[in-house]
Design an enzyme around this catalytic site. Structure first.
Site, PDB file in Angstrom:
ATOM      1  N   SER A  21       0.825  -1.205   0.000  1.00 12.00           N
ATOM      2  CA  SER A  21       0.000   0.000   0.000  1.00 12.00           C
ATOM      3  C   SER A  21       0.861   1.257   0.000  1.00 12.00           C
ATOM      4  O   SER A  21       0.378   2.349  -0.275  1.00 12.00           O
ATOM      5  CB  SER A  21      -0.950   0.005   1.195  1.00 12.00           C
ATOM      6  OG  SER A  21      -0.237  -0.030   2.409  1.00 12.00           O
ATOM      7  N   CYS A  22       2.152   1.115   0.289  1.00 14.81           N
ATOM      8  CA  CYS A  22       3.079   2.248   0.245  1.00 14.81           C
ATOM      9  C   CYS A  22       3.237   2.742  -1.190  1.00 14.81           C
ATOM     10  O   CYS A  22       2.995   2.012  -2.139  1.00 14.81           O
ATOM     11  CB  CYS A  22       4.459   1.837   0.763  1.00 14.81           C
ATOM     12  SG  CYS A  22       4.516   1.363   2.495  1.00 14.81           S
ATOM     13  N   ILE A  23       3.682   3.986  -1.319  1.00 12.70           N
ATOM     14  CA  ILE A  23       3.973   4.567  -2.620  1.00 12.70           C
ATOM     15  C   ILE A  23       5.467   4.830  -2.715  1.00 12.70           C
ATOM     16  O   ILE A  23       6.056   5.426  -1.811  1.00 12.70           O
ATOM     17  CB  ILE A  23       3.221   5.905  -2.828  1.00 12.70           C
ATOM     18  CG1 ILE A  23       1.719   5.689  -2.881  1.00 12.70           C
ATOM     19  CG2 ILE A  23       3.718   6.634  -4.080  1.00 12.70           C
ATOM     20  CD1 ILE A  23       1.193   5.054  -4.141  1.00 12.70           C
TER      21      ILE A  23
ATOM     22  N   ILE B  54       6.892   6.103   0.786  1.00 12.73           N
ATOM     23  CA  ILE B  54       5.831   6.758   1.565  1.00 12.73           C
ATOM     24  C   ILE B  54       4.850   5.724   2.100  1.00 12.73           C
ATOM     25  O   ILE B  54       4.325   4.908   1.346  1.00 12.73           O
ATOM     26  CB  ILE B  54       5.124   7.810   0.687  1.00 12.73           C
ATOM     27  CG1 ILE B  54       6.148   8.850   0.219  1.00 12.73           C
ATOM     28  CG2 ILE B  54       3.966   8.450   1.441  1.00 12.73           C
ATOM     29  CD1 ILE B  54       5.666   9.736  -0.904  1.00 12.73           C
TER      30      ILE B  54
ATOM     31  N   GLY C   5       0.853   1.514  -4.011  1.00 14.08           N
ATOM     32  CA  GLY C   5      -0.541   1.864  -3.794  1.00 14.08           C
ATOM     33  C   GLY C   5      -1.507   0.709  -3.957  1.00 14.08           C
ATOM     34  O   GLY C   5      -2.670   0.897  -4.298  1.00 14.08           O
TER      35      GLY C   5
END
Length: 171
Positions: free
Chosen positions: A26-28, A45, A89
């Protein structure tokens, strides 16, 4: 330099160096590149919004985007030549309506828009983790989904790479 762990930012102007963000669920992964100056930066992120008590610049989109821009400019990049590339994401878990990956992507895109930067290429969404690699000097950006083959999102050998958004091309 190498690995960019969760919540961290790395910037380099050393040609041939590689910046790598592994485990982008889910991080970018946000890469900012100035191919002409040979400068690249990568932020891993984790969440869209910081709080009053938790203000780690690489961890949150609202802080990471402006900090990464400042750091690549400080390393020799020109703001007007910056190219943004996103990966990650994903929706890794079914948590009702909560889709952290989509919220992260939206927050990063919003931060870039506020800064006057557009996304050059992206591979976001889905349900698989990714690894993002940025080659400093050339500006080549590749992404590899878990169990898949690497995809080139930005080809550093071509100075005029067409704007491509992988997520939209898949539709």
């Amino acid at each position: 330099m190498g690995s960019v762990p969760m919540g961290e930012i790395a910037v380099s102007n050393r040609s041939g160096e590689e910046l790598v963000a592994s485990g982008l669920g889910s991080c970018i992964g946000l890469a900012l590149i100035d191919r002409f100056a040979g400068v690249a930066g990568l932020a891993h992120i984790v969440l869209p919004q910081s709080s009053e008590t938790d203000r780690e610049p690489g961890k949150f989109a609202d802080l990471a985007v402006p900090v990464l821009i400042d750091r690549v400019i400080h390393a020799g990049a020109s703001r007007r030549r910056l190219e943004a590339v996103l990966a990650g994401g994903a929706r890794m878990f079914e948590l009702g309506e909560l889709d952290i990956g989509a919220r992260n992507a939206e927050a990063v895109r919003g931060g870039l828009a506020t800064a006057g930067l557009s996304v050059r290429a992206a591979e976001i969404g889905g349900s698989r983790g990714r690894t993002m690699r940025v080659e400093v000097g050339t500006g080549t950006v590749t992404v590899k989904q878990a169990g898949g083959a690497p995809t080139t999102l930005l080809d550093g050998s071509a100075r005029e790479t067409p704007i491509t958004t992988v997520e939209e091309a898949a539709r």
